[in-house]
Design a protein around this motif. Structure first.
Motif, PDB file in Angstrom:
ATOM      1  N   ALA A  16       0.838  -1.208   0.000  1.00 49.65           N
ATOM      2  CA  ALA A  16       0.000   0.000   0.000  1.00 49.65           C
ATOM      3  C   ALA A  16       0.872   1.257   0.000  1.00 49.65           C
ATOM      4  N   ARG A  17       1.978   1.221   0.752  1.00 52.87           N
ATOM      5  CA  ARG A  17       2.881   2.372   0.798  1.00 52.87           C
ATOM      6  C   ARG A  17       3.460   2.638  -0.590  1.00 52.87           C
ATOM      7  N   ASP A  18       3.912   1.572  -1.264  1.00 57.13           N
ATOM      8  CA  ASP A  18       4.501   1.754  -2.586  1.00 57.13           C
ATOM      9  C   ASP A  18       3.467   2.277  -3.579  1.00 57.13           C
ATOM     10  N   GLN A  19       2.235   1.801  -3.458  1.00 54.35           N
ATOM     11  CA  GLN A  19       1.158   2.276  -4.337  1.00 54.35           C
ATOM     12  C   GLN A  19       0.898   3.765  -4.094  1.00 54.35           C
ATOM     13  N   ALA A  20       0.869   4.194  -2.825  1.00 53.88           N
ATOM     14  CA  ALA A  20       0.661   5.610  -2.505  1.00 53.88           C
ATOM     15  C   ALA A  20       1.812   6.460  -3.052  1.00 53.88           C
ATOM     16  N   TYR A  21       3.042   5.974  -2.922  1.00 55.33           N
ATOM     17  CA  TYR A  21       4.198   6.710  -3.443  1.00 55.33           C
ATOM     18  C   TYR A  21       4.120   6.828  -4.958  1.00 55.33           C
ATOM     19  N   ARG A  22       3.761   5.732  -5.637  1.00 56.01           N
ATOM     20  CA  ARG A  22       3.664   5.771  -7.100  1.00 56.01           C
ATOM     21  C   ARG A  22       2.561   6.725  -7.547  1.00 56.01           C
ATOM     22  N   LYS A  23       1.441   6.716  -6.855  1.00 59.29           N
ATOM     23  CA  LYS A  23       0.328   7.588  -7.229  1.00 59.29           C
ATOM     24  C   LYS A  23       0.677   9.058  -7.022  1.00 59.29           C
ATOM     25  N   ALA A  24       1.340   9.377  -5.910  1.00 60.70           N
ATOM     26  CA  ALA A  24       1.629  10.773  -5.577  1.00 60.70           C
ATOM     27  C   ALA A  24       2.873  11.322  -6.270  1.00 60.70           C
ATOM     28  N   THR A  25       3.887  10.464  -6.488  1.00 58.84           N
ATOM     29  CA  THR A  25       5.163  10.962  -7.003  1.00 58.84           C
ATOM     30  C   THR A  25       5.567  10.364  -8.341  1.00 58.84           C
ATOM     31  N   GLY A  26       4.905   9.282  -8.744  1.00 60.82           N
ATOM     32  CA  GLY A  26       5.304   8.588  -9.959  1.00 60.82           C
ATOM     33  C   GLY A  26       6.520   7.695  -9.758  1.00 60.82           C
ATOM     34  N   MET A  27       6.927   7.505  -8.486  1.00 63.68           N
ATOM     35  CA  MET A  27       8.116   6.715  -8.168  1.00 63.68           C
ATOM     36  C   MET A  27       7.790   5.717  -7.070  1.00 63.68           C
ATOM     37  N   SER A  28       8.610   4.667  -7.000  1.00 58.23           N
ATOM     38  CA  SER A  28       8.479   3.731  -5.882  1.00 58.23           C
ATOM     39  C   SER A  28       8.986   4.399  -4.604  1.00 58.23           C
ATOM     40  N   PHE A  29       8.686   3.785  -3.471  1.00 57.65           N
ATOM     41  CA  PHE A  29       9.174   4.288  -2.182  1.00 57.65           C
ATOM     42  C   PHE A  29      10.695   4.411  -2.204  1.00 57.65           C
ATOM     43  N   GLN A  30      11.369   3.359  -2.656  1.00 61.39           N
ATOM     44  CA  GLN A  30      12.837   3.353  -2.673  1.00 61.39           C
ATOM     45  C   GLN A  30      13.401   4.440  -3.582  1.00 61.39           C
ATOM     46  N   ASP A  31      12.828   4.599  -4.771  1.00 62.91           N
ATOM     47  CA  ASP A  31      13.328   5.600  -5.719  1.00 62.91           C
ATOM     48  C   ASP A  31      13.089   7.015  -5.197  1.00 62.91           C
ATOM     49  N   TYR A  32      11.906   7.266  -4.645  1.00 59.35           N
ATOM     50  CA  TYR A  32      11.621   8.598  -4.118  1.00 59.35           C
ATOM     51  C   TYR A  32      12.518   8.906  -2.921  1.00 59.35           C
ATOM     52  N   THR A  33      12.708   7.937  -2.042  1.00 59.66           N
ATOM     53  CA  THR A  33      13.584   8.128  -0.878  1.00 59.66           C
ATOM     54  C   THR A  33      15.005   8.443  -1.332  1.00 59.66           C
ATOM     55  N   GLN A  34      15.492   7.741  -2.329  1.00 62.51           N
ATOM     56  CA  GLN A  34      16.835   8.002  -2.859  1.00 62.51           C
ATOM     57  C   GLN A  34      16.912   9.417  -3.429  1.00 62.51           C
ATOM     58  N   LYS A  35      15.871   9.866  -4.117  1.00 63.72           N
ATOM     59  CA  LYS A  35      15.850  11.211  -4.708  1.00 63.72           C
ATOM     60  C   LYS A  35      15.925  12.287  -3.620  1.00 63.72           C
ATOM     61  N   VAL A  36      15.068  12.184  -2.604  1.00 67.20           N
ATOM     62  CA  VAL A  36      15.061  13.241  -1.580  1.00 67.20           C
ATOM     63  C   VAL A  36      16.291  13.164  -0.686  1.00 67.20           C
ATOM     64  N   ASN A  37      16.845  11.975  -0.469  1.00 68.58           N
ATOM     65  CA  ASN A  37      18.057  11.857   0.342  1.00 68.58           C
ATOM     66  C   ASN A  37      19.268  12.480  -0.345  1.00 68.58           C
TER      67      ASN A  37
END
Length: 188
Positions: free
Chosen positions: A107-128
């Motif tokens: 569910a977390r990965d689905q929410a991340y993909r819907k809101a950012t277009g990225m997986s949790f891991q990819d978005y976390t890597q981007k903001v880090n």
């Protein structure tokens, strides 16, 4: 593990972004997770842009999907005070209705993909890549004033106390019976 903050570390933070859901239920014990970040001057613009767009949409999506988040704020340090504390210039604080839940990874990965277009891991890597996490604290919310509205551009005074072992109940009583009524009057 990080050392507790020194007794009475006082600071002032500028509220830069927020997402608010429904009011907290007063009968539950609520919690807040705050992550403290150092952001290099050349990355501030990109970090703020991401937080105000993708970050805000992400929190709103998590709230809509049933995660027990009640609010999210992005803070910039405006004044640190005289007592040294964690060295940071930005913080993100997430408040929960009750204790934070263990995430449902799918569910977390689905929410991340819907809101950012990225997986949790990819978005976390981007903001880090835009910031360095210098500490995280899980707080138990002892008291809060009703009607306190957070909006972009507000200033917040933050005081953190180190509680002597075995005195948590005394501090809770002090906050509930002395500080909360005074702060309720101040908000009115």
């Amino acid at each position: 593990m990080k050392q507790p903050l020194p007794l009475r570390a006082v600071g002032l933070a500028l509220l830069l972004g927020s997402a608010i859901a429904q009011a907290q239920q007063p009968q539950r014990i609520n919690y807040r997770v705050t992550n403290y970040y150092n952001v290099a001057p050349d990355k501030v613009g990109a970090m703020l842009d991401d937080a105000r767009t993708s970050g805000r949409k992400l929190i709103q999506e998590e709230i809509a999907s049933g995660v027990n988040i009640t609010s999210w704020v992005l803070l910039r340090t405006a004044f640190r005070g005289v007592t040294p504390a964690i060295n940071y210039n930005y913080a993100i604080s997430v408040s929960f209705d009750g204790a934070p839940q263990t995430p449902d990874v799918a569910a977390r990965d689905q929410a991340y993909r819907k809101a950012t277009g990225m997986s949790f891991q990819d978005y976390t890597q981007k903001v880090n890549a835009l910031r360095t996490n210098v500490g995280s604290v899980l707080y138990r919310v002892e008291a809060g004033t009703p009607g306190a509205q957070t909006k972009d551009g507000n200033y917040m005074a933050v005081t953190r106390w180190k509680i002597t072992a075995g005195r948590g109940g005394d501090y809770g009583n002090y906050v509930t019976n002395m500080l909360l009524p005074l702060n309720n009057l101040a908000v009115k």
